[in-house]
Motif scaffolding. Structure first.
Motif, mmCIF file in Angstrom:
data_model
loop_
_atom_site.group_PDB
_atom_site.id
_atom_site.type_symbol
_atom_site.label_atom_id
_atom_site.label_comp_id
_atom_site.label_asym_id
_atom_site.label_seq_id
_atom_site.Cartn_x
_atom_site.Cartn_y
_atom_site.Cartn_z
ATOM 1 N N LYS A 135 -5.096 6.468 10.281
ATOM 2 C CA LYS A 135 -6.045 6.401 8.719
ATOM 3 C C LYS A 135 -6.289 8.129 8.203
ATOM 4 O O LYS A 135 -6.162 7.770 6.608
ATOM 5 C CB LYS A 135 -7.749 6.394 10.125
ATOM 6 N N LYS A 179 -2.440 3.968 3.604
ATOM 7 C CA LYS A 179 -2.711 4.149 2.605
ATOM 8 C C LYS A 179 -3.137 3.966 1.986
ATOM 9 O O LYS A 179 -4.031 2.316 1.890
ATOM 10 C CB LYS A 179 -1.858 4.279 0.905
ATOM 11 N N ASP A 180 -4.445 4.313 0.944
ATOM 12 C CA ASP A 180 -5.906 3.653 0.460
ATOM 13 C C ASP A 180 -6.401 4.434 -1.357
ATOM 14 O O ASP A 180 -5.208 5.640 -1.238
ATOM 15 C CB ASP A 180 -6.947 3.526 1.371
ATOM 16 N N ASN A 181 -7.310 3.645 -1.830
ATOM 17 C CA ASN A 181 -7.766 4.744 -2.600
ATOM 18 C C ASN A 181 -8.579 5.909 -2.323
ATOM 19 O O ASN A 181 -9.185 6.589 -3.031
ATOM 20 C CB ASN A 181 -8.186 4.346 -3.477
ATOM 21 N N THR A 182 -8.605 6.121 -0.844
ATOM 22 C CA THR A 182 -9.686 7.595 -0.692
ATOM 23 C C THR A 182 -8.954 8.516 0.164
ATOM 24 O O THR A 182 -7.233 8.318 0.596
ATOM 25 C CB THR A 182 -10.412 6.406 0.307
#
Length: 413
Positions: free
Chosen positions: A306, A232-235
């Motif tokens: 990813k 999980k990330d902000n993209t």
């Protein structure tokens, strides 16, 4: 999905090749390890299930048309890898252009047929994995004629229909020639397993194949993809993984990348193929498109982690619309949402599974719209739907139960 390192590694299974086996299976296919085909996993699993497996194959040169390191002097004609005996025959590399492609096709068929004549009668059954071209299954017929064994085909591509998808007119002499060749080969199979249910109608209508000989056996995904989690990330990370050729229409992804207006979207292109350089030129100036090239299979789950969603694109073609690429099962096994620009079987499968968004093939605007819709959707639910559909329809265990049943049914001792 990419192959592993292109060096020769000989690994002998704990089970002796001279031991007690359930079946002795001759597998005929132009492509095998270290080339990136799922047949390798099929053969190794059959060995794990107690069968003796011998593969009659060519010299590895797919997809770039150059012989892999360790095979350039054609010295390694016989080897054992993970318990599977591999017999290689001379093959002219694919290189570039129609002329070399034709030489590649016919060279394997010719030289493998010569080897097939010299093989012993010890095999119980023949299994031919038919991708392209259909002629790669001819050596199986040669062995059948000499020793009276049954042949089971796993049809993953349709001929000569695939030629039409490549721009060859059905009215041309070349197409008509391959229609006769295809008819000859398909009609001499004792059983034909098909990866797409839509293949059944084509084979019965085009060649008069008895429907009792045809059975739907969809592809599965390797076990390493069943425990993939998402980082999980902000993209919003979208990933295409696989061969980059004409049929995959990866240019549709690049065009869509130029149209998407929402921020923080990254496009990951994993794989190699004849169209890769063209795709890279199309993507010049688009900073959020990332290319990885060919990646070994064992590293793919880390890349899948990813991805918030996987991309599946195909060219607009009536024949290609009949196919369901194996990458669909892989995406589902990993529990990933799928965003597709494809027609026919792929479109229908994603729609039925409710695991993402499907739009028409080669429609970049619609694909861009699907991406923007996905950004607002419940990705966790889509991923869950994807995995549930895989477990119900495309499980690995179900695949091998059907395949083993078929092999036993057509065994001649």
């Amino acid at each position: 999905m990419a192959a592993g390192k292109s060096t020769v590694i000989v690994v002998v299974s704990d089970r002796s090749l001279a031991g007690v086996w359930k079946l002795r299976i001759l597998v005929v296919c132009q492509h095998y390890w270290p080339e990136p085909f799922r047949l390798t996993d099929i053969c190794e699993e059959l060995v794990n299930r107690g069968h003796h497996v011998t593969v009659l194959t060519g010299m590895p040169n797919y997809p770039m048309g150059e012989l892999y390191e360790g095979y350039k002097k054609s010295a390694n004609t016989t080897e054992v890898h993970n318990g599977v005996e591999i017999i290689r025959c001379r093959t002219i590399p694919r290189k570039t252009g129609t002329f070399w492609r034709a030489l590649n096709y016919f060279s394997y068929s010719f030289f493998a047929s010569r080897k097939a004549k010299k093989l012993s009668a010890d095999f119980d059954v023949v299994f031919t994995n038919q991708t392209s071209p259909v002629m790669m299954s001819y050596p199986a017929i040669v062995y059948k004629k000499k020793h009276g064994k049954k042949v089971i085909m796993y049809a993953m591509d349709l001929w000569p229909a695939s030629l039409a998808a490549g721009g060859i007119s059905p009215k041309s002499p070349v197409y008509k020639l391959f229609h006769k060749v295809s008819r000859y080969i398909y009609r001499r199979m004792d059983s034909i397993l098909v990866t797409s249910s839509m293949f059944i109608h084509y084979l019965t209508e085009e060649f008069g194949i008895n429907q009792n000989k045809l059975k739907h056996l969809p592809q599965y995904a390797e076990d390493i993809f069943t425990e993939v989690t998402t980082i999980k990330d902000n993209t919003i990370d979208l990933m295409f993984a696989g061969n980059i050729g004409t049929a995959q229409s990866v240019e549709t992804i690049i065009k869509a990348a130029k149209l998407v207006t929402i921020p923080n979207v990254r496009w990951h292109i994993v794989g190699d193929g004849r169209e890769l350089d063209n795709i890279k030129r199309m993507a010049e100036g688009i900073e959020n498109v990332i290319f990885y090239g060919r990646v070994p299979l064992e590293q793919m789950p880390a890349l899948y982690a990813k991805a918030d969603a996987m991309l599946v694109t195909l060219m607009k073609d009536p024949v290609i619309s009949l196919t369901l690429p194996g990458k669909v099962q892989t995406c589902m096994a990993a529990g990933k949402p799928i965003i597709a620009a494809a027609d026919g079987e792929t479109y229908d499968t994603i729609t039925q599974a409710k695991c993402g968004f499907a739009s028409p093939a080669e429609d970049a605007e619609a694909l861009a719209g699907s991406v923007e819709t996905f950004a607002k959707a419940d990705a966790n639910q889509l991923g869950e739907n994807s995995l549930n559909y895989f477990q119900k329809h495309f499980s690995r265990n179900n695949f091998f139960e059907i395949l083993e049943s078929e092999l036993n049914e057509y065994t001649v001792h």
